[in-house]
Design a protein around this motif. Structure first.
Motif, PDB file in Angstrom:
ATOM      1  N   ARG A   3       0.824  -1.209   0.000  1.00 19.81           N
ATOM      2  CA  ARG A   3       0.000   0.000   0.000  1.00 19.81           C
ATOM      3  C   ARG A   3       0.861   1.263   0.000  1.00 19.81           C
ATOM      4  O   ARG A   3       0.603   2.213   0.734  1.00 19.81           O
ATOM      5  N   ASN A   4       1.857   1.230  -0.871  1.00 19.68           N
ATOM      6  CA  ASN A   4       2.716   2.395  -1.008  1.00 19.68           C
ATOM      7  C   ASN A   4       3.389   2.350  -2.380  1.00 19.68           C
ATOM      8  O   ASN A   4       3.264   1.363  -3.103  1.00 19.68           O
ATOM      9  N   VAL A   5       4.102   3.398  -2.721  1.00 20.57           N
ATOM     10  CA  VAL A   5       4.843   3.490  -3.977  1.00 20.57           C
ATOM     11  C   VAL A   5       6.333   3.458  -3.665  1.00 20.57           C
ATOM     12  O   VAL A   5       6.790   4.119  -2.716  1.00 20.57           O
ATOM     13  N   ASP A   6       7.079   2.707  -4.447  1.00 21.42           N
ATOM     14  CA  ASP A   6       8.523   2.681  -4.248  1.00 21.42           C
ATOM     15  C   ASP A   6       9.069   4.098  -4.419  1.00 21.42           C
ATOM     16  O   ASP A   6       8.804   4.749  -5.435  1.00 21.42           O
ATOM     17  N   PRO A   7       9.820   4.594  -3.448  1.00 20.14           N
ATOM     18  CA  PRO A   7      10.300   5.986  -3.535  1.00 20.14           C
ATOM     19  C   PRO A   7      11.192   6.253  -4.746  1.00 20.14           C
ATOM     20  O   PRO A   7      11.340   7.408  -5.157  1.00 20.14           O
ATOM     21  N   ARG A   8      11.754   5.187  -5.329  1.00 23.76           N
ATOM     22  CA  ARG A   8      12.545   5.386  -6.546  1.00 23.76           C
ATOM     23  C   ARG A   8      11.666   5.724  -7.737  1.00 23.76           C
ATOM     24  O   ARG A   8      12.150   6.233  -8.757  1.00 23.76           O
ATOM     25  N   LEU A   9      10.360   5.452  -7.610  1.00 19.60           N
ATOM     26  CA  LEU A   9       9.430   5.700  -8.709  1.00 19.60           C
ATOM     27  C   LEU A   9       8.550   6.919  -8.479  1.00 19.60           C
ATOM     28  O   LEU A   9       7.993   7.473  -9.434  1.00 19.60           O
ATOM     29  N   GLY A  10       8.393   7.318  -7.221  1.00 17.46           N
ATOM     30  CA  GLY A  10       7.544   8.458  -6.933  1.00 17.46           C
ATOM     31  C   GLY A  10       6.882   8.342  -5.576  1.00 17.46           C
ATOM     32  O   GLY A  10       7.384   7.676  -4.671  1.00 17.46           O
ATOM     33  N   THR A  11       5.722   8.972  -5.454  1.00 16.38           N
ATOM     34  CA  THR A  11       4.982   9.017  -4.196  1.00 16.38           C
ATOM     35  C   THR A  11       3.523   8.656  -4.453  1.00 16.38           C
ATOM     36  O   THR A  11       3.077   8.568  -5.611  1.00 16.38           O
ATOM     37  N   LEU A  12       2.770   8.490  -3.380  1.00 18.16           N
ATOM     38  CA  LEU A  12       1.334   8.264  -3.528  1.00 18.16           C
ATOM     39  C   LEU A  12       0.664   9.462  -4.194  1.00 18.16           C
ATOM     40  O   LEU A  12      -0.288   9.299  -4.965  1.00 18.16           O
ATOM     41  N   GLU A  13       1.172  10.651  -3.909  1.00 20.80           N
ATOM     42  CA  GLU A  13       0.613  11.843  -4.541  1.00 20.80           C
ATOM     43  C   GLU A  13       0.848  11.813  -6.052  1.00 20.80           C
ATOM     44  O   GLU A  13      -0.025  12.189  -6.846  1.00 20.80           O
ATOM     45  N   ASP A  14       2.019  11.345  -6.458  1.00 17.39           N
ATOM     46  CA  ASP A  14       2.294  11.200  -7.892  1.00 17.39           C
ATOM     47  C   ASP A  14       1.334  10.200  -8.523  1.00 17.39           C
ATOM     48  O   ASP A  14       0.835  10.407  -9.639  1.00 17.39           O
ATOM     49  N   PHE A  15       1.066   9.110  -7.801  1.00 17.40           N
ATOM     50  CA  PHE A  15       0.140   8.104  -8.312  1.00 17.40           C
ATOM     51  C   PHE A  15      -1.250   8.704  -8.478  1.00 17.40           C
ATOM     52  O   PHE A  15      -1.913   8.476  -9.496  1.00 17.40           O
ATOM     53  N   ASP A  16      -1.690   9.473  -7.484  1.00 14.32           N
ATOM     54  CA  ASP A  16      -3.011  10.103  -7.564  1.00 14.32           C
ATOM     55  C   ASP A  16      -3.108  11.033  -8.775  1.00 14.32           C
ATOM     56  O   ASP A  16      -4.140  11.072  -9.467  1.00 14.32           O
ATOM     57  N   GLU A  17      -2.034  11.761  -9.046  1.00 13.37           N
ATOM     58  CA  GLU A  17      -2.030  12.661 -10.206  1.00 13.37           C
ATOM     59  C   GLU A  17      -2.122  11.870 -11.508  1.00 13.37           C
ATOM     60  O   GLU A  17      -2.801  12.280 -12.452  1.00 13.37           O
ATOM     61  N   LEU A  18      -1.432  10.716 -11.548  1.00 10.50           N
ATOM     62  CA  LEU A  18      -1.495   9.868 -12.743  1.00 10.50           C
ATOM     63  C   LEU A  18      -2.910   9.383 -12.989  1.00 10.50           C
ATOM     64  O   LEU A  18      -3.420   9.440 -14.116  1.00 10.50           O
ATOM     65  N   VAL A  19      -3.572   8.918 -11.935  1.00  7.19           N
ATOM     66  CA  VAL A  19      -4.935   8.405 -12.066  1.00  7.19           C
ATOM     67  C   VAL A  19      -5.872   9.523 -12.535  1.00  7.19           C
ATOM     68  O   VAL A  19      -6.701   9.320 -13.436  1.00  7.19           O
ATOM     69  N   THR A  20      -5.739  10.681 -11.937  1.00  2.27           N
ATOM     70  CA  THR A  20      -6.584  11.810 -12.316  1.00  2.27           C
ATOM     71  C   THR A  20      -6.395  12.171 -13.791  1.00  2.27           C
ATOM     72  O   THR A  20      -7.370  12.406 -14.524  1.00  2.27           O
ATOM     73  N   ALA A  21      -5.143  12.202 -14.247  1.00  5.81           N
ATOM     74  CA  ALA A  21      -4.857  12.553 -15.644  1.00  5.81           C
ATOM     75  C   ALA A  21      -5.416  11.499 -16.599  1.00  5.81           C
ATOM     76  O   ALA A  21      -5.980  11.834 -17.656  1.00  5.81           O
ATOM     77  N   LEU A  22      -5.274  10.218 -16.235  1.00  8.44           N
ATOM     78  CA  LEU A  22      -5.796   9.156 -17.090  1.00  8.44           C
ATOM     79  C   LEU A  22      -7.308   9.248 -17.204  1.00  8.44           C
ATOM     80  O   LEU A  22      -7.873   9.156 -18.312  1.00  8.44           O
ATOM     81  N   HIS A  23      -7.983   9.422 -16.085  1.00  8.56           N
ATOM     82  CA  HIS A  23      -9.441   9.505 -16.107  1.00  8.56           C
ATOM     83  C   HIS A  23      -9.911  10.732 -16.878  1.00  8.56           C
ATOM     84  O   HIS A  23     -10.963  10.687 -17.546  1.00  8.56           O
ATOM     85  N   ALA A  24      -9.150  11.807 -16.794  1.00  9.40           N
ATOM     86  CA  ALA A  24      -9.516  13.017 -17.532  1.00  9.40           C
ATOM     87  C   ALA A  24      -9.457  12.800 -19.038  1.00  9.40           C
ATOM     88  O   ALA A  24     -10.165  13.474 -19.805  1.00  9.40           O
ATOM     89  N   HIS A  25      -8.647  11.841 -19.471  1.00  8.08           N
ATOM     90  CA  HIS A  25      -8.531  11.510 -20.892  1.00  8.08           C
ATOM     91  C   HIS A  25      -9.371  10.280 -21.270  1.00  8.08           C
ATOM     92  O   HIS A  25      -9.197   9.702 -22.337  1.00  8.08           O
TER      93      HIS A  25
END
Length: 222
Positions: A25-47
């Motif tokens: 239930r977390n993101v590997d810090p080498r890849l980003g943060t949970l906030e980064d994941f949330d932004e990705l999901v939001t951008a995908l849904h917006a498209h």
């Protein structure tokens, strides 16, 4: 393209390409943060796109907090029951409990590697016990966690291997055959491959079920 599928992005030692998960239930810090994941999901849904993520319920990293607790817990404890443990054969439990072989081949019993003198199912991951309701509930919590963050679907890794044969008896000899479809026998197997293992001990120290991958020569039983 109307969806993307993410392979494991969770904290991991990357011994198995991220499928050795330390924290579900977390993101590997080498890849980003949970906030980064949330932004990705939001951008995908917006498209108008959906997101599917990998969930790895069949095994955890040997660095997962559950497995670390299991290694120091007593036999029969709740910590041990989250994984699959078996006693080894031999006078002092120094032999694998059976001659089951890694799906990647090798000598009989090589699905029982050791690390630092303790058989840990492999150098990097250990099988979860899906007969334990606590395991079910924890993965439900993981599914809810990512669903609440907008994930649209899940790909379940090794779904065919969640139910495991419990016997530690030596297996009969297997004859490799050619076939076009997977086969299921004596637990989870693949076409032309030997069955997966359960677990054993080294000098009385218990160990947990292998994932089917082989460890390095220095980390194998015997």
């Amino acid at each position: 393209m109307d969806a993307i599928w993410l392979s494991p992005f969770y904290p991991s030692e990357l011994a198995d390409g991220g499928y050795d998960v330390i924290d579900y239930r977390n993101v590997d810090p080498r890849l980003g943060t949970l906030e980064d994941f949330d932004e990705l999901v939001t951008a995908l849904h917006a498209h108008g796109m959906k997101i599917v993520v990998d969930i790895v319920p069949n095994h955890t990293s040997n660095m997962h907090e559950w497995f670390q607790a299991a290694l120091t817990a007593e036999p029969g404890s709740p910590e041990r029951d989250r994984y699959i443990f078996r006693e080894g054969r031999g006078e002092h439990g120094e032999l694998p409990p059976n001659d089951w072989q890694s799906l990647f081949g090798g000598r009989p019993g090589n699905a029982w590697p050791t690390a630092n003198g303790i058989c840990t199912s492999s150098q990097w991951s250990s099988r979860t016990n899906w007969k334990n309701p606590e395991v079910h509930e924890d993965f439900k919590k993981t599914l809810r966690f990512w669903s609440d963050r907008g994930v649209d679907g899940f790909r379940i890794d090794v779904a065919h291997g969640l139910a495991k044969i419990s016997t530690a008896n030596p297996s009969p000899r297997w004859t490799r055959t050619a076939c076009s479809t997977p086969t299921i026998a004596m637990g989870t197997t693949r076409c032309g491959a030997a069955p997966k293992c359960t677990t054993s001990t080294v000098n009385g120290t218990p160990c947990s079920m292998n994932t089917g991958q082989h460890a390095s020569p220095s980390a194998r039983h015997g």
